[in-house]
Motif scaffolding. Sequence first.
Motif, PDB file in Angstrom:
ATOM      1  N   PHE A 182     -10.512  -3.170   1.418  1.00 26.72           N
ATOM      2  CA  PHE A 182      -9.160  -3.179   0.855  1.00 26.72           C
ATOM      3  C   PHE A 182      -8.132  -3.863   1.756  1.00 26.72           C
ATOM      4  O   PHE A 182      -7.028  -3.359   1.962  1.00 26.72           O
ATOM      5  CB  PHE A 182      -8.696  -1.750   0.541  1.00 26.72           C
ATOM      6  CG  PHE A 182      -9.304  -1.190  -0.707  1.00 26.72           C
ATOM      7  CD1 PHE A 182      -8.966  -1.680  -1.953  1.00 26.72           C
ATOM      8  CD2 PHE A 182     -10.235  -0.164  -0.640  1.00 26.72           C
ATOM      9  CE1 PHE A 182      -9.532  -1.163  -3.114  1.00 26.72           C
ATOM     10  CE2 PHE A 182     -10.810   0.352  -1.806  1.00 26.72           C
ATOM     11  CZ  PHE A 182     -10.450  -0.153  -3.043  1.00 26.72           C
ATOM     12  N   GLU A 183      -8.474  -5.023   2.280  1.00 26.52           N
ATOM     13  CA  GLU A 183      -7.536  -5.746   3.142  1.00 26.52           C
ATOM     14  C   GLU A 183      -6.507  -6.489   2.302  1.00 26.52           C
ATOM     15  O   GLU A 183      -6.842  -7.291   1.442  1.00 26.52           O
ATOM     16  CB  GLU A 183      -8.296  -6.727   4.021  1.00 26.52           C
ATOM     17  CG  GLU A 183      -9.229  -6.036   4.996  1.00 26.52           C
ATOM     18  CD  GLU A 183     -10.066  -7.023   5.786  1.00 26.52           C
ATOM     19  OE1 GLU A 183      -9.563  -7.566   6.769  1.00 26.52           O
ATOM     20  OE2 GLU A 183     -11.218  -7.244   5.403  1.00 26.52           O
ATOM     21  N   ALA A 184      -5.232  -6.235   2.577  1.00 24.16           N
ATOM     22  CA  ALA A 184      -4.140  -6.908   1.884  1.00 24.16           C
ATOM     23  C   ALA A 184      -3.779  -8.188   2.629  1.00 24.16           C
ATOM     24  O   ALA A 184      -4.096  -8.341   3.809  1.00 24.16           O
ATOM     25  CB  ALA A 184      -2.930  -5.983   1.808  1.00 24.16           C
ATOM     26  N   TYR A 216      -5.228  -4.565   7.683  1.00 25.13           N
ATOM     27  CA  TYR A 216      -6.466  -4.614   8.464  1.00 25.13           C
ATOM     28  C   TYR A 216      -7.578  -3.761   7.845  1.00 25.13           C
ATOM     29  O   TYR A 216      -8.590  -3.499   8.484  1.00 25.13           O
ATOM     30  CB  TYR A 216      -6.206  -4.154   9.900  1.00 25.13           C
ATOM     31  CG  TYR A 216      -5.300  -5.078  10.677  1.00 25.13           C
ATOM     32  CD1 TYR A 216      -5.691  -6.374  10.987  1.00 25.13           C
ATOM     33  CD2 TYR A 216      -4.030  -4.664  11.071  1.00 25.13           C
ATOM     34  CE1 TYR A 216      -4.856  -7.231  11.692  1.00 25.13           C
ATOM     35  CE2 TYR A 216      -3.188  -5.510  11.782  1.00 25.13           C
ATOM     36  CZ  TYR A 216      -3.609  -6.785  12.081  1.00 25.13           C
ATOM     37  OH  TYR A 216      -2.775  -7.636  12.774  1.00 25.13           O
ATOM     38  N   GLY A 217      -7.379  -3.303   6.611  1.00 24.09           N
ATOM     39  CA  GLY A 217      -8.396  -2.470   5.989  1.00 24.09           C
ATOM     40  C   GLY A 217      -8.009  -1.006   6.027  1.00 24.09           C
ATOM     41  O   GLY A 217      -6.974  -0.627   6.568  1.00 24.09           O
ATOM     42  N   ASN A 218      -8.888  -0.148   5.449  1.00 27.87           N
ATOM     43  CA  ASN A 218      -8.439   1.232   5.252  1.00 27.87           C
ATOM     44  C   ASN A 218      -9.437   2.315   5.652  1.00 27.87           C
ATOM     45  O   ASN A 218      -9.371   3.412   5.134  1.00 27.87           O
ATOM     46  CB  ASN A 218      -8.047   1.436   3.788  1.00 27.87           C
ATOM     47  CG  ASN A 218      -9.253   1.542   2.871  1.00 27.87           C
ATOM     48  OD1 ASN A 218     -10.381   1.206   3.250  1.00 27.87           O
ATOM     49  ND2 ASN A 218      -9.047   2.021   1.657  1.00 27.87           N
ATOM     50  N   GLY A 219     -10.334   2.049   6.566  1.00 26.49           N
ATOM     51  CA  GLY A 219     -11.160   3.154   7.060  1.00 26.49           C
ATOM     52  C   GLY A 219     -12.623   3.088   6.706  1.00 26.49           C
ATOM     53  O   GLY A 219     -13.416   3.871   7.210  1.00 26.49           O
ATOM     54  N   ARG A 220     -13.005   2.173   5.822  1.00 24.08           N
ATOM     55  CA  ARG A 220     -14.414   1.944   5.512  1.00 24.08           C
ATOM     56  C   ARG A 220     -14.737   0.470   5.712  1.00 24.08           C
ATOM     57  O   ARG A 220     -13.836  -0.374   5.749  1.00 24.08           O
ATOM     58  CB  ARG A 220     -14.742   2.350   4.071  1.00 24.08           C
ATOM     59  CG  ARG A 220     -14.720   3.843   3.838  1.00 24.08           C
ATOM     60  CD  ARG A 220     -15.434   4.180   2.516  1.00 24.08           C
ATOM     61  NE  ARG A 220     -15.416   5.617   2.281  1.00 24.08           N
ATOM     62  CZ  ARG A 220     -14.665   6.215   1.376  1.00 24.08           C
ATOM     63  NH1 ARG A 220     -13.869   5.506   0.618  1.00 24.08           N
ATOM     64  NH2 ARG A 220     -14.713   7.520   1.212  1.00 24.08           N
ATOM     65  N   ILE A 275     -13.649  -5.520  -0.561  1.00 23.05           N
ATOM     66  CA  ILE A 275     -13.371  -6.056   0.770  1.00 23.05           C
ATOM     67  C   ILE A 275     -11.910  -6.495   0.835  1.00 23.05           C
ATOM     68  O   ILE A 275     -11.191  -6.162   1.776  1.00 23.05           O
ATOM     69  CB  ILE A 275     -14.306  -7.235   1.099  1.00 23.05           C
ATOM     70  CG1 ILE A 275     -15.765  -6.778   1.076  1.00 23.05           C
ATOM     71  CG2 ILE A 275     -13.959  -7.838   2.464  1.00 23.05           C
ATOM     72  CD1 ILE A 275     -16.776  -7.904   1.137  1.00 23.05           C
ATOM     73  N   ILE A 276     -11.482  -7.224  -0.166  1.00 18.65           N
ATOM     74  CA  ILE A 276     -10.101  -7.688  -0.247  1.00 18.65           C
ATOM     75  C   ILE A 276      -9.351  -6.837  -1.267  1.00 18.65           C
ATOM     76  O   ILE A 276      -9.860  -6.504  -2.325  1.00 18.65           O
ATOM     77  CB  ILE A 276     -10.042  -9.177  -0.647  1.00 18.65           C
ATOM     78  CG1 ILE A 276     -10.886 -10.024   0.312  1.00 18.65           C
ATOM     79  CG2 ILE A 276      -8.597  -9.676  -0.673  1.00 18.65           C
ATOM     80  CD1 ILE A 276     -10.526  -9.892   1.777  1.00 18.65           C
ATOM     81  N   SER A 277      -8.123  -6.492  -0.936  1.00 16.24           N
ATOM     82  CA  SER A 277      -7.316  -5.600  -1.772  1.00 16.24           C
ATOM     83  C   SER A 277      -6.807  -6.310  -3.022  1.00 16.24           C
ATOM     84  O   SER A 277      -6.715  -7.540  -3.075  1.00 16.24           O
ATOM     85  CB  SER A 277      -6.126  -5.103  -0.941  1.00 16.24           C
ATOM     86  OG  SER A 277      -5.163  -4.468  -1.757  1.00 16.24           O
ATOM     87  N   ASP A 278      -6.425  -5.517  -4.012  1.00 13.65           N
ATOM     88  CA  ASP A 278      -5.735  -6.079  -5.161  1.00 13.65           C
ATOM     89  C   ASP A 278      -4.301  -6.446  -4.807  1.00 13.65           C
ATOM     90  O   ASP A 278      -3.596  -7.046  -5.617  1.00 13.65           O
ATOM     91  CB  ASP A 278      -5.776  -5.108  -6.340  1.00 13.65           C
ATOM     92  CG  ASP A 278      -5.223  -3.758  -5.992  1.00 13.65           C
ATOM     93  OD1 ASP A 278      -5.344  -3.339  -4.837  1.00 13.65           O
ATOM     94  OD2 ASP A 278      -4.676  -3.085  -6.883  1.00 13.65           O
ATOM     95  N   PRO A 306       3.032   1.745  10.056  1.00 14.78           N
ATOM     96  CA  PRO A 306       1.968   0.737  10.017  1.00 14.78           C
ATOM     97  C   PRO A 306       0.608   1.370   9.751  1.00 14.78           C
ATOM     98  O   PRO A 306       0.265   2.406  10.317  1.00 14.78           O
ATOM     99  CB  PRO A 306       2.026   0.116  11.422  1.00 14.78           C
ATOM    100  CG  PRO A 306       3.428   0.317  11.865  1.00 14.78           C
ATOM    101  CD  PRO A 306       3.827   1.649  11.295  1.00 14.78           C
ATOM    102  N   ASN A 307      -0.135   0.744   8.864  1.00 12.83           N
ATOM    103  CA  ASN A 307      -1.476   1.214   8.519  1.00 12.83           C
ATOM    104  C   ASN A 307      -2.439   0.783   9.620  1.00 12.83           C
ATOM    105  O   ASN A 307      -2.693  -0.403   9.800  1.00 12.83           O
ATOM    106  CB  ASN A 307      -1.902   0.618   7.173  1.00 12.83           C
ATOM    107  CG  ASN A 307      -3.147   1.270   6.618  1.00 12.83           C
ATOM    108  OD1 ASN A 307      -4.090   1.548   7.333  1.00 12.83           O
ATOM    109  ND2 ASN A 307      -3.166   1.485   5.323  1.00 12.83           N
TER     110      ASN A 307
END
Length: 599
Positions: A182-184, A374-378, A461-464, A518-519
């Motif tokens: 989920f990388e934005a 940078y992504g969300n934990g997985r 892998i890539i966020s919406d 910040p995430n």
Amino acid sequence: MSKSSKAVKKPMLLLFASLFMVSVALTGCGDESNNKAASTEPSKSPDSGTEATSKASTALDHSKPLTITVFDNAANYQGEQKGWYGKLIKDKFNITLNILAPQVAGDQLYKTRSAAGNLGDLLIVNNNQLEELIPAGLIMDLTGKLKNTQNLSKYMDNHFKPFNAAFQKVNPDGKIYALPTFEADTSPTTYSEQIPYSSPIMPWDYYKGVGAPKLNNLDDLLNVLKLMHEKYPKTPDGKPIAPITLWKDWDSRGTMENARWLSNWYGYEQPEGTTTIQLNAKGEIVPLIDDNSMYKKILQFYYKANQMGLVDPDSPTQDWNKVSEKLTNKQVLLLWYSWETGFYNSIERGKKGDGNVAIPIADTHIFQASDAYYGNGRVFAIGSKANDPDRIMEFMDWLASPEGLRYYVNGFEGFNYEKTADGKFKLTEVGQTAFQKNTPVPDEYGGGGYQDGQSKLNTMIISDFAKDPKTGEFYNSNYWAATIEANKTALTTDWQNTYNAENATDYYLKHKMIDIVPNINTSLGSDSSDIKNKRSQISDYVKNTSWKMVFAKNQAEFDKLWEMMKKDVIGLGWNDVFASDTEKAQKIVKMRADALAKK
């Protein structure tokens, strides 16, 4: 939806205030390929011209069927991917996905398969597991393979390398073993969504039906839920309505998941990889078992709700699948994940003023992480013993392609969405409710119900919240210009006029009721065997006791269980685990400060 996202883990998942967003966070989307399995031509999309999935794709032989065993922490489904998404990847790559889901089979699945030396072919695992898998030799170095990809290579320098480099203890050479999820492509300090990930959400028509009283605190919330339940005890077709419904199968981090997320309403998170602490935006740490912890406050809230007859009696035994049915049928009055709105909300219902919306509570101060730059934990990774890793890499590269993202997020053109005169996209009438209605899919695309056939990977892998190069708009259909225009319904305009805000995030920002931090997506360090054992025992005890407290027969029993838990966890090694978690939290605090300094 997914746990994920929780993401909810969780839908997971994914994760948003969308009419259609549940389809992202819960499952996925996609089907529109005419390519045959044995084709060696570059992948094509009917609407976008040639979109090569890999620079080396023409060299791969797709004639042999390939079954990929996917170990997937994000999945709420176990077994073979079927339906239209299954047909899509079968036709396109001659690939079948066989999904192994710890959320279905239990956490022991990870221990058993990793101990056997083969977790699977394609792995979707948590950051802390990645830190164990690298030194164990159970995942593959992807650095060289990524250089030959069409889509993933674009993210190597700014996303993949920094993330993998943070695992310096087990990855001193800075190799790329994993691709964050989920990388934005916004920024490390941007929050793009129209509603916080966790905040109070209720049916607008029912709330107005009892006078829409201002909510100052959680007691006011309980009182309005009681009024709503008295007036609306059943759905129009006779199904029982529950003011609050809970479920156990998402419980993680050693806590009751439903209580952990409501702590965010009052400014505290429980960081990934920790069990004993809560952390606020200022970097202050509160022990979970502190008498003034937000965790205890939320358990007390649920206890009081149950005493008032407001908690679904199915809660101790039901799983997420049952809850999702209730959300689809509008059988739940209080929602707290933004993406839960997608189970019921639609433009057609919105025109009638019907739908779930944010209902602010005056004393809340929401903790909200920014977009997952940078992504969300997985992470996505390839197992070291994977069968045909080059074809798996090709598949992963396609998942990150514009075509792959359109399928996953929005389904397929002509069914779920269509082009507009200006070259952008808009949802079709079918697409607006395909998820909620589980609309039958044409046989040419695989048949079956749309929701049933969505991607069971339940993560991307890539966020919406990345821009589609074809349209210049987010893949997330809620943010298409056509959707925003169509969504100017009685529901949204009435809400906007009532709260004098464009959307919920705007309201909370205007009233200084939210902290956007910040995430941070990194490894917080793996536990020693001693800490791991202690953490496991504490986790089980706290989760079980939390549920007992919610359903305690009276306040005296609630207090007794709390005091007993505070005492007993000390004997299970609480102080050692708390010291470890406190050290982990310092890394988060520093990285957030660094991100803000660069803003």
